[in-house]
Design a protein around this motif. Structure first.
Motif, PDB file in Angstrom:
ATOM      1  N   GLY A  43       0.863  -1.233  -0.191  1.00  0.00           N
ATOM      2  CA  GLY A  43      -0.116  -0.304   0.404  1.00  0.00           C
ATOM      3  C   GLY A  43       0.628   1.661   0.132  1.00  0.00           C
ATOM      4  O   GLY A  43       0.201   2.729  -0.291  1.00  0.00           O
TER       5      GLY A  43
ATOM      6  N   ALA B 149      -5.213   1.746  -5.417  1.00  0.00           N
ATOM      7  CA  ALA B 149      -5.202   0.592  -4.603  1.00  0.00           C
ATOM      8  C   ALA B 149      -6.275  -0.429  -4.959  1.00  0.00           C
ATOM      9  O   ALA B 149      -6.362  -1.817  -4.943  1.00  0.00           O
ATOM     10  CB  ALA B 149      -6.550   1.213  -3.892  1.00  0.00           C
TER      11      ALA B 149
ATOM     12  N   MET C 140      -6.529  -2.872  -2.418  1.00  0.00           N
ATOM     13  CA  MET C 140      -6.544  -2.541  -1.086  1.00  0.00           C
ATOM     14  C   MET C 140      -7.726  -2.494  -1.109  1.00  0.00           C
ATOM     15  O   MET C 140      -7.986  -1.142  -2.061  1.00  0.00           O
ATOM     16  CB  MET C 140      -4.881  -2.494  -0.672  1.00  0.00           C
ATOM     17  CG  MET C 140      -5.230  -2.133   0.794  1.00  0.00           C
ATOM     18  SD  MET C 140      -3.772  -1.037   0.853  1.00  0.00           S
ATOM     19  CE  MET C 140      -2.522  -2.334   1.461  1.00  0.00           C
ATOM     20  N   ASP C 141      -8.006  -2.205   0.527  1.00  0.00           N
ATOM     21  CA  ASP C 141      -9.896  -0.587   0.430  1.00  0.00           C
ATOM     22  C   ASP C 141      -8.529   0.763   0.291  1.00  0.00           C
ATOM     23  O   ASP C 141      -8.110   0.611   0.938  1.00  0.00           O
ATOM     24  CB  ASP C 141      -9.949  -1.323   2.024  1.00  0.00           C
ATOM     25  CG  ASP C 141     -10.828  -0.405   2.111  1.00  0.00           C
ATOM     26  OD1 ASP C 141     -12.064  -0.495   2.366  1.00  0.00           O
ATOM     27  OD2 ASP C 141     -11.061   1.052   1.956  1.00  0.00           O
TER      28      ASP C 141
ATOM     29  N   GLU D 104      -7.897   2.431   3.387  1.00  0.00           N
ATOM     30  CA  GLU D 104      -6.595   2.156   3.943  1.00  0.00           C
ATOM     31  C   GLU D 104      -5.125   2.731   2.940  1.00  0.00           C
ATOM     32  O   GLU D 104      -4.056   3.381   3.856  1.00  0.00           O
ATOM     33  CB  GLU D 104      -6.473   0.046   4.271  1.00  0.00           C
ATOM     34  CG  GLU D 104      -5.083   0.192   4.881  1.00  0.00           C
ATOM     35  CD  GLU D 104      -4.782  -0.007   6.125  1.00  0.00           C
ATOM     36  OE1 GLU D 104      -6.388   0.638   6.894  1.00  0.00           O
ATOM     37  OE2 GLU D 104      -4.358   0.512   6.405  1.00  0.00           O
TER      38      GLU D 104
ATOM     39  N   ARG E 167      -5.230   4.650   1.396  1.00  0.00           N
ATOM     40  CA  ARG E 167      -4.842   6.568   2.256  1.00  0.00           C
ATOM     41  C   ARG E 167      -3.813   6.548   2.974  1.00  0.00           C
ATOM     42  O   ARG E 167      -3.496   7.495   3.481  1.00  0.00           O
ATOM     43  CB  ARG E 167      -5.979   7.212   2.110  1.00  0.00           C
ATOM     44  CG  ARG E 167      -7.137   7.569   0.592  1.00  0.00           C
ATOM     45  CD  ARG E 167      -7.822   8.515   0.623  1.00  0.00           C
ATOM     46  NE  ARG E 167      -8.204   8.735  -0.469  1.00  0.00           N
ATOM     47  CZ  ARG E 167      -8.586   7.617  -2.065  1.00  0.00           C
ATOM     48  NH1 ARG E 167      -9.233   6.366  -1.869  1.00  0.00           N
ATOM     49  NH2 ARG E 167      -9.368   8.616  -3.515  1.00  0.00           N
ATOM     50  N   ARG E 168      -4.818   6.011   4.707  1.00  0.00           N
ATOM     51  CA  ARG E 168      -4.432   5.976   5.716  1.00  0.00           C
ATOM     52  C   ARG E 168      -2.697   5.902   4.819  1.00  0.00           C
ATOM     53  O   ARG E 168      -1.593   6.303   6.360  1.00  0.00           O
ATOM     54  CB  ARG E 168      -5.052   4.743   6.927  1.00  0.00           C
ATOM     55  CG  ARG E 168      -5.348   5.614   7.694  1.00  0.00           C
ATOM     56  CD  ARG E 168      -5.688   4.531   8.709  1.00  0.00           C
ATOM     57  NE  ARG E 168      -7.099   4.817   8.956  1.00  0.00           N
ATOM     58  CZ  ARG E 168      -8.220   4.189   7.597  1.00  0.00           C
ATOM     59  NH1 ARG E 168      -8.095   2.584   7.464  1.00  0.00           N
ATOM     60  NH2 ARG E 168      -9.392   3.952   8.207  1.00  0.00           N
ATOM     61  N   ARG E 169      -2.264   4.795   4.731  1.00  0.00           N
ATOM     62  CA  ARG E 169      -0.913   4.240   4.588  1.00  0.00           C
ATOM     63  C   ARG E 169       0.219   5.102   4.016  1.00  0.00           C
ATOM     64  O   ARG E 169       1.113   5.168   4.319  1.00  0.00           O
ATOM     65  CB  ARG E 169      -0.730   2.794   3.571  1.00  0.00           C
ATOM     66  CG  ARG E 169      -1.244   1.729   4.830  1.00  0.00           C
ATOM     67  CD  ARG E 169      -0.826   0.429   4.587  1.00  0.00           C
ATOM     68  NE  ARG E 169      -1.736  -0.470   4.826  1.00  0.00           N
ATOM     69  CZ  ARG E 169      -1.506  -1.751   4.784  1.00  0.00           C
ATOM     70  NH1 ARG E 169      -0.720  -2.143   4.429  1.00  0.00           N
ATOM     71  NH2 ARG E 169      -2.673  -2.738   5.835  1.00  0.00           N
TER      72      ARG E 169
ATOM     73  N   ASP F 263     -10.952   9.303   9.214  1.00  0.00           N
ATOM     74  CA  ASP F 263     -11.504   8.055  10.691  1.00  0.00           C
ATOM     75  C   ASP F 263     -12.712   8.464  10.617  1.00  0.00           C
ATOM     76  O   ASP F 263     -13.864   8.160  10.888  1.00  0.00           O
ATOM     77  CB  ASP F 263     -10.417   8.301  11.704  1.00  0.00           C
ATOM     78  CG  ASP F 263      -9.641   7.281  11.207  1.00  0.00           C
ATOM     79  OD1 ASP F 263      -9.341   6.519  10.355  1.00  0.00           O
ATOM     80  OD2 ASP F 263      -8.149   7.427  12.090  1.00  0.00           O
TER      81      ASP F 263
END
Lengths: 153, 273, 766
Positions: free
Chosen positions: C306, C383, C388-389, C392, C394-396, C424
């Protein structure tokens, strides 16, 4: 031709071109400039007024067609210095920003609520399909319409 | 924008309208609600020299029960068709479809006769009246005649009305099974003209915007008459049509939509009945 | 208790609701009594030489006072020489061979370009007469679309060697950062041309008043209008006055004053007659500047865990027929290219191309929505490729909260941000897990109504010209009232309410005694205006600063009056009373304190400028339903976090977000300016241009989040454009997500039913 229209309760008579649009009669003859022109194709609803109590787009009505009939514009809505419930709801719900679509939007909602005093959100949105607003995303206009219906009930 | 100059005459009766039309000939246009004609005049796509306002002929605004049919005055507004209890009970397709025309302001002005006489293939009501097998009544100086809906729409914006002839009423037979209806108007936005629309009453199918005139989905109707299932009838719904391509949709997409929407309309009509 | 942060309904509204605003065309000022109407004759050809103009028939019409053409414009200064630095990433050339005329003389470059003006006693006569002005053209090949422009087979400007007045393209492309990636995805993306569409079209009135050329203009900044007019007409600024009355929406297209309105001012100067001009919507949709109009090529590479390792964005900007502001937009796009992500490698390039289309200028977001649209689509493509979601992924890759201020690879310095927290919050508010479960159910069921969930996270730059600052003058009079003269320019945002709140908060003078004045160069000669989400952080901070100065002066006066030390004087901002600390019997009103000052007024005249721009951020979730048989998209929900720091008035801030979301949704789903192969506009009425209406939108779900900046005393960033920037990619991603299981990986905007249907058909065929 001679055209006589009862505008906000006052008789207004003038000699006008046969082709004069009602919106120009209101703006240029009656001097009521709240009603705006926003398009050429009966699409935007900025010019909405009540003709014998029902919403119409005054850019697509000849002054001659309104001869002898009653027109209400947003200027004629408030009574005794009190805003009409729809006007008040627009104020309280922040249903306007630049204000250009507002007179037409208010008149469309006044007409809508006369025909359907207790609309759902979906019915309000459908009822406003002919009125464009570029500022509010319609969110607070819809809330204002629903709030005005609530007050009236 | 404003229309080019014209002379305005208001007719006080249908007779006066007809004699004004005779007097001014090709230079004149009837104005009913004005919601087809005035926008064209403002854009100066149309510039009639004489306007004959028939909007106040209250004698042509009515909805009456004639037993086997309902007669509707040509100057009956969309709003009044939409809210007619008689129509809601007997011909719900028409009441519903009238409520889908334009927007509330337009429905307060626009008339069923104006919509029909304009002959626009993208209009909602002509295809609905085809599906309802309606008859149009026209009055000219020579008298009154009846024109079946199926013979009325000749080509783009061309109808069977003769110059100077006035559409006065629309006769809609009560359907065998009033509940067996569906109206599928496919648009990008609610306010738009239909990209494609389908009106179904019993096994008759009217198509909006699938050619230069409002038309019936003849092949699909024939398939139903032959006892074929809905899916098979829907599959041939675009046959015999000639939709155009424009900024809203290509011809191929319109044909696809006609198949999908006819299928959905037939299913809905059957599920209602 | 402070009024700041509370829900205050607008002081502007009662007038707008009962008698209507006074927009330019509503003006009934005595100076405009008997003003003539001005009507434009516009080009009907996209690209042509003008070989003749015959106005004789028009001049015979009743009420026609004059028909003016370029030949009458012999009283103008010569066009400027070609500006320095055109070419490699420098300013856009505006002079020399790229000069834009006022009335077109010998050549037209877009349908709608002004060729002549007709001056008539009445408006109806103007439309009739303009139709009778006959223009002879010799057609030239039309350059339609930026790719054709770059190919350069036909040139728009004689004396130039290409249709690309400015570019920033590296000599060689370094692909090595992508070489080590597990996965690399590339995609061409269209960020389509859209119309700005303020409900009030362009309008100008002009008259000589007391010897001054006075211009009433629907604009976002009176002072810039005057500056531009002075240059264009060769006049000193103090010979002119620009007044901005009520403005029916701007959205960037009313920054300054454009060509048509300058022509109106010129015609007034030339003829000496008072003039009015208000364009029709059909003119507006070809004449007013338009927005976006970029072509993107994105390349994104990273690992299967990711982590994104490299991103490249190549932009071609269609700037329309003349290199105006449109030439600056891709620079901003490239500046903001990396978005909210901490990326090891970011590469950008841009080319600006002139085409035979309406000129491009700022439109709500102006360069930044394009950047966000590109990277947010690219991240979703990445993604999807690694399975991958998208949330998720983005978060990484977010810039971590402890890294601020954060310098990007493209040269921006992000002031503050909580990107992960914003995501979040919005996912929780949307019920992301449940939405994914519902999507799974629908996919398994296999019906035609599939669910799509789109995420976008964004950062944008506001008050990009922070150093230019903004002016504010505050006057407290001996009747206890306050008047604010602001350089900011209201056109729906609620400045009058907000500025009065700032005064009440600082001085305790109640809002109903505060008058706010804007948009008049005689009263406010020095001001910058409203664009780039700059008003509150610069204009509001200036009001705040002026209030503090007035307060200091008030304290000084009160100390003198009460014969006490200044340090012992306190102001109760709840009551607006001055007193000696602990001694309420000494209370003085603002009226008394101002009355004691020389001239009976307390005045502060200030400018506030910030060291750097601010960087608001947020996260949006869009939920759409796609009818896979017809391609029709329905926007079911739109949930947003838009963090622009502390909120002065939630009513106003939410209104800005609502409007922004709707405009962003409009670009994602409906709106597009189209031309045919000859450069004829196909969307020049509101019957054809699919402006979004109430029936296409849901009510919006707004989540609050307030991360302050240290760059101004209010801690605020801009909110005006945030909704537009975040919503477009969220909705576009949602549409693709709804049909991703059918094999679709990208759908260009607007996601019209046919385009979605075609994408499904194409995927099925593969």
């Amino acid at each position: 031709m001679k055209v006589s229209v009862r505008v906000n309760g006052h008789d207004m008579t003038a000699d006008v071109e046969d082709r004069m649009l009602l919106v120009h009669f209101l703006r240029d003859v009656a001097g009521l400039t709240a009603t705006n022109v926003g398009c050429d194709t009966t699409s935007c609803g900025a010019c909405t007024v009540l003709l014998d109590g029902e919403s119409v787009k005054s850019c697509t009505v000849l002054a001659a067609q309104a001869d002898g009939r009653a027109v209400t514009t947003v200027e004629g809505l408030a009574g005794n210095g009190e805003m009409h419930p729809v006007q008040r709801a627009f104020h309280e719900q922040h249903g306007l920003q630049c204000g250009f679509c507002t007179p037409g939007m208010v008149m469309a909602i006044v007409s809508l609520l006369r025909e359907n005093p207790h609309p759902t959100e979906e019915q309000v949105r459908a009822g406003l399909e002919g009125n464009l607003c570029r500022c509010t995303g319609y969110h607070n206009i819809v809330r204002a319409a629903l709030a005005a219906a609530e007050v009236a009930s | 924008m404003i229309p080019a100059s014209f002379a305005y005459h208001r007719a006080a009766s249908a007779d006066e309208a007809l004699s004004l039309a005779a007097e001014h000939g090709e230079d004149a246009k009837f104005l009913a609600g004005g919601h087809s004609l005035l926008p064209l005049m403002k854009l100066r796509f149309a510039a009639p020299e004489v306007i004959i306002d028939i909007g106040r002929l209250s004698e042509l605004s009515f909805i009456t029960d004639e037993g086997s049919a309902i007669r509707i005055g040509a100057l009956t507004r969309h709003h009044d068709v939409e809210h007619s209890e008689l129509l809601a009970r007997e011909i719900p397709l028409l009441a519903h479809a009238a409520g889908q025309v334009g927007d509330p302001q337009i429905r307060h002005r626009g008339t069923i006769g104006g919509s029909v006489a304009h002959g626009d293939p993208a209009s909602d009501l002509p295809a609905v009246l085809l599906a309802l097998d309606a008859t149009f009544v026209a009055r000219g100086r020579a008298g009154t005649r009846e024109i079946p809906a199926g013979e009325f729409f000749r080509s783009l914006f061309e109808t069977a009305l003769e110059p100077g002839e006035l559409l006065t009423e629309i006769v809609v037979p009560k359907p065998a099974n009033g509940a067996a209806w569906s109206f599928q108007k496919f648009t990008k936005r609610a306010i738009d003209w239909a990209i494609v629309g389908v009106a179904v009453q019993d096994d008759r199918i009217g198509l909006i915007n699938m050619g230069s005139v409002p038309l019936r989905a003849g092949r699909a109707e024939a398939a139903l008459a032959a006892g074929e299932p809905v899916a098979d009838a829907a599959a041939v719904a675009a046959e015999g049509t000639s939709p155009g391509s424009d900024i809203h949709a290509s011809r191929a997409y319109r044909e696809h939509l006609a198949r999908v929407l006819v299928g959905r309309a037939l299913e809905e009509a059957r599920s209602r009945s | 208790m402070s009024i700041l942060g509370t829900r205050v309904i607008r002081t502007e509204d009662p007038r707008l609701l009962t008698v209507g605003g006074v927009y330019v065309d509503d003006l009934r000022a005595p100076e405009l009594e008997g003003a003539a109407r001005l009507t434009f004759v516009r080009s009907t050809m996209a690209h042509a030489l003008i070989t003749g103009i015959d106005a004789s028939e028009a001049l015979r019409e009743p009420g026609v006072a004059a028909v003016l053409t370029a030949g009458d414009m012999d009283d103008l200064p010569p066009p400027p020489p070609e500006s320095e630095g055109g070419g490699e990433g420098g300013p856009v050339p505006v002079g020399g061979p790229w000069s834009e005329p006022l009335l077109a003389a010998d050549r037209v470059r877009f349908v709608g370009e002004p060729i002549a003006v007709v001056i008539t006693d009445g408006g109806y006569q103007g439309e009739d007469a303009a139709e009778l002005v006959s223009v002879d053209y010799e057609p030239l090949p039309a350059v339609v679309g930026a790719r054709a422009a770059v190919a350069g087979e036909s040139l728009l400007f004689p004396g130039t060697s290409s249709n690309v007045p400015v570019s920033r393209v590296p000599d060689s492309v370094d692909d090595s950062p992508f070489a080590g990636c597990d996965v690399v995805v590339e995609q061409d993306i269209v960020n389509q041309r859209v119309a700005c569409l303020p409900m009030e079209s362009r309008a100008t009135a002009a008259a000589y008043v007391n010897g001054k050329l006075t211009i009433w203009h629907s604009s976002q900044n009176a002072q810039l209008c005057r500056l531009i007019l002075a240059g264009a007409l060769g006049m000193a600024p103090d010979q002119m006055r620009v007044i901005v009355p009520d403005v029916g929406g701007g959205f960037g297209a009313k920054v300054g004053i454009d060509r048509d309105a300058i022509i109106v001012a010129w015609a007034c100067k030339h003829t000496g007659r008072a003039l009015r001009w208000a364009e029709t919507r059909s003119e507006n949709l070809v004449g007013m500047t338009q927005g976006r109009a970029q072509l993107h090529r994105v390349k994104i590479g990273g690992n299967r865990d990711g982590r994104i390792l490299a991103y490249r964005l190549d932009v071609i900007q269609d700037t329309g027929a003349y290199p105006r502001t449109g030439g600056f937009l891709p620079g901003l796009t490239c500046l903001m290219a990396p978005g909210v992500y901490d990326l090891p490698e970011v590469q950008t390039s841009f080319r600006v191309a002139v085409t035979n289309a309406t000129p491009v200028h700022a439109y709500r977001g102006a360069g930044r929505p394009e950047a966000t649209a590109a990277i947010e689509r690219a991240v979703d493509l990445f993604a999807a490729e690694i399975g991958m979601d998208p949330a998720e992924v983005r978060r990484r890759n977010f810039v971590a909260p402890d890294k601020f201020p954060f310098a990007t690879k493209t040269g921006a310095l992000y002031d503050s941000g909580e990107y992960g927290a914003a995501l979040d919050k919005v996912l929780a508010a949307a019920g992301y897990g449940e939405l994914r479960a519902e999507q799974k159910r629908r996919r398994e069921h296999g019906g035609p109504r599939q669910l799509g969930i789109g995420v976008s996270t964004y950062v944008e730059i506001t008050a990009a010209d922070a150093g230019a600052g903004e002016s504010a003058k505050l006057v407290v009079a001996d009747d206890g009232t306050a008047t604010v003269y602001t350089g900011s320019s209201a056109h729906g945002q609620g400045h009058h309410t907000a500025w009065a709140m700032l005064v009440q908060d600082e001085l305790g003078i109640p809002m109903d005694k505060v008058t706010v004045i804007h948009g008049d160069t005689d009263l406010i000669p020095d001001g910058v205006g409203t664009y780039a989400s700059r008003s509150l952080q610069l204009g509001g901070s200036a009001v705040h600063k002026a209030a503090i100065e007035v307060k200091d002066e008030g304290r000084h006066q009160a100390a003198e009056m009460l014969e006490a030390a200044e340090a012992d004087i306190v102001l109760d901002t709840d009551t607006g009373l001055w007193q000696v600390r602990g001694d309420p019997d000494t209370a003085l009103t603002w009226a008394q304190v101002a009355g004691h000052a020389s001239g009976g007024t307390l005045i502060a005249d200030v400018r506030f400028s910030a060291d750097r721009p601010t960087f608001p951020f947020g996260a949006h979730v869009a939920v759409v339903e796609v009818d896979t048989e017809t391609g029709k998209v329905t926007l079911l929900r739109h949930v947003t976090v838009d963090d622009a720091g502390p909120v002065l008035n939630p009513v106003l801030a939410e209104g800005q977000r609502h409007g922004g979301i709707a405009q962003g949704a409009a670009q994602a789903l409906l709106e597009e300016v189209l031309y045919d192969a000859d450069g004829n506009p196909l969307t020049s009425t509101l019957a054809d241009y699919a402006a979004i209406t109430a029936t296409e939108l849901p009510s919006f779900e707004l989540v609050s989040s307030e991360t302050p900046t240290t760059l101004n005393p209010l801690g605020v960033k801009g909110i005006g454009e945030a909704g537009t920037i975040g919503s477009t990619p969220a909705i576009q991603n949602a549409v693709v997500d709804a049909v991703a299981h059918l094999g679709v990986r990208h759908i260009d905007m607007p996601a019209t039913p046919e385009r979605v249907w075609a994408a499904i058909e194409e995927a099925r065929a593969q």
